[in-house]
Enzyme design. Sequence first.
Site, PDB file in Angstrom:
ATOM      1  N   GLN A 162       0.796  -1.227   0.000  1.00  0.00           N
ATOM      2  CA  GLN A 162       0.000   0.000   0.000  1.00  0.00           C
ATOM      3  C   GLN A 162       0.829   1.278   0.000  1.00  0.00           C
ATOM      4  OE1 GLN A 162      -3.957   0.201   1.922  1.00  0.00           O
ATOM      5  NE2 GLN A 162      -2.938   1.491   3.415  1.00  0.00           N
ATOM      6  N   GLU A 204      -2.924   9.748  -0.820  1.00  0.00           N
ATOM      7  CA  GLU A 204      -2.057  10.427   0.141  1.00  0.00           C
ATOM      8  C   GLU A 204      -0.966  11.263  -0.520  1.00  0.00           C
ATOM      9  OE1 GLU A 204      -0.813   7.447   2.904  1.00  0.00           O
ATOM     10  OE2 GLU A 204      -2.854   7.132   3.631  1.00  0.00           O
ATOM     11  N   ASP A 241       4.457   0.095   4.063  1.00  0.00           N
ATOM     12  CA  ASP A 241       3.216  -0.296   4.733  1.00  0.00           C
ATOM     13  C   ASP A 241       2.547  -1.299   3.810  1.00  0.00           C
ATOM     14  OD1 ASP A 241       0.775  -0.679   5.898  1.00  0.00           O
ATOM     15  OD2 ASP A 241       0.063   1.373   5.646  1.00  0.00           O
ATOM     16  N   GLU A 283       5.307  -1.870   8.038  1.00  0.00           N
ATOM     17  CA  GLU A 283       4.030  -1.787   8.756  1.00  0.00           C
ATOM     18  C   GLU A 283       3.058  -2.842   8.237  1.00  0.00           C
ATOM     19  OE1 GLU A 283       0.313   1.348   8.865  1.00  0.00           O
ATOM     20  OE2 GLU A 283       2.340   2.142   8.585  1.00  0.00           O
ATOM     21  N   ASP A 310      -0.429  -1.800  12.960  1.00  0.00           N
ATOM     22  CA  ASP A 310      -1.508  -0.837  12.737  1.00  0.00           C
ATOM     23  C   ASP A 310      -2.846  -1.546  12.928  1.00  0.00           C
ATOM     24  OD1 ASP A 310      -3.283   1.100  11.903  1.00  0.00           O
ATOM     25  OD2 ASP A 310      -2.719   1.020   9.794  1.00  0.00           O
ATOM     26  N   LYS A 335      -3.059   6.098  15.549  1.00  0.00           N
ATOM     27  CA  LYS A 335      -4.104   6.811  14.815  1.00  0.00           C
ATOM     28  C   LYS A 335      -5.222   7.146  15.801  1.00  0.00           C
ATOM     29  CE  LYS A 335      -3.359   4.510  10.338  1.00  0.00           C
ATOM     30  NZ  LYS A 335      -3.903   3.489   9.399  1.00  0.00           N
ATOM     31  N   ARG A 364      -4.686   9.618   8.301  1.00  0.00           N
ATOM     32  CA  ARG A 364      -5.502   8.644   7.581  1.00  0.00           C
ATOM     33  C   ARG A 364      -5.569   9.084   6.119  1.00  0.00           C
ATOM     34  NH1 ARG A 364      -8.009   4.893  11.059  1.00  0.00           N
ATOM     35  NH2 ARG A 364      -7.898   3.626   9.149  1.00  0.00           N
ATOM     36  N   SER A 365      -6.022   8.184   5.257  1.00  0.00           N
ATOM     37  CA  SER A 365      -6.077   8.541   3.836  1.00  0.00           C
ATOM     38  C   SER A 365      -7.106   9.637   3.574  1.00  0.00           C
ATOM     39  CB  SER A 365      -6.385   7.306   2.989  1.00  0.00           C
ATOM     40  OG  SER A 365      -7.565   6.687   3.432  1.00  0.00           O
ATOM     41  N   LYS A 386       3.880   9.718  10.082  1.00  0.00           N
ATOM     42  CA  LYS A 386       3.482   9.329   8.729  1.00  0.00           C
ATOM     43  C   LYS A 386       2.277  10.161   8.346  1.00  0.00           C
ATOM     44  CE  LYS A 386       1.227   5.467   7.721  1.00  0.00           C
ATOM     45  NZ  LYS A 386       0.860   4.070   7.343  1.00  0.00           N
TER      46      LYS A 386
END
EC number: 4.2.1.11
Length: 429
Positions: A162, A204, A241, A283, A310, A335, A364-365, A386
Amino acid sequence: MPIIEQVGAREILDSRGNPTVEVEIALTDGTFARAAVPSGASTGEHEAVELRDGGERYGGKGVQKAVQAVLDEIGPAVIGLNADDQRLVDQALVDLDGTPDKSRLGGNAILGVSLAVAKAAADSAELPLFRYLGGPNAHILPVPMMNILNGGAHADTAVDIQEFMVAPIGAPSFAEALRWGAEVYHSLKSVLKKEGLSTGLGDEGGFAPDVAGTTAALDLIGRAIESAGFKLGTDVALALDAAATEFYSDGTGYKFEGSTRTAEQMAEFYAGLLGAYPLVSIEDPLSEDDWDGWAALTASIGDRVQLVGDDVFVTNPERLEEGIEKGVANALLVKVNQIGTLTETLDAVALAHHSGYRTMMSHRSGETEDTTIADLAVAVGSGQIKTGAPARSERVAKYNQLLRIEEALGDAARYAGDLAFPRFALETR
């Protein structure tokens, strides 16, 4: 004593054009603050539940129910509470909801109030948020983990991993780290153009080319780092990730790069990457419920690379504690919207640090212009953040806030650099 006097809320849009919740808090001393809540594309099954409206409006993603929860239930419950007693406020929110996953009122409604209260209390105390939350010793600027090439759920391509990130570990300051990352980002665009690959952007801000696979993507980024004038592994390292839950099928295995693999085969794949590339962090290399695979992977390569949990932990102190007992991962991704309150987030970070786990603050996205996580990264001394590529204003807003914090700290500021990744052995660079 700053007392909560008014609570407001509205529906706004996030960076993907989806609705999210914004909350405003006013205190009796005239202080006012607002906070906006992010939303993820690849979400863990065990996260706090976002309250969405369903129906046709916004494709079912509206948050008017969450807004009404703030206005009708949460607001009246917290009005009159002391804003600088964050734990008291957050416990009131948790008790009011009454569910283990915050599904009644919505994690998005609860978090908006929790963060807005903290920001209002900081303003009332005439302190920047990082100082209010972190105290007088908060001074560590995090390494920006820049997601410059997107795959998986963040891009419409065949790339399974990702996020492909660059980490400017050799920079002398955060400001220089940001510059290095931006220069590598622009260099990658040139490399992609030369190869005839797409320079379209993912959620992102990273590029989303349809390349052959993981190694092809890493090779392109390596070329970009060197073309920008930096040394791969010494100045700028790499990180991934995998978001492996997204390509895991229960009972079948990991459908990855054209074949179905076991956890053991995925572990062999990652071990091979460590031998070929200067990777400081991976990740979610395995699925959120593959605890046995995670433990075996951590035992196998956890002394050589940071393994970040995560989806497996979802910033939940209880799941993190179980993971620590089972030897799962060696770092926690943080998060705030996964758990739903600031207090629970801080508790998870404290548990991680006490147990020898590193922490990485994360966006977050689906993001907004809210910069809370930048202050939070410095407040807790995570040493890593991040928050996307150095592009798109909702990503850059966090980086710009960190520039301001570094400037405000002056000579007291320290950039985490390679000290953020103690498992990245010198001989591998």
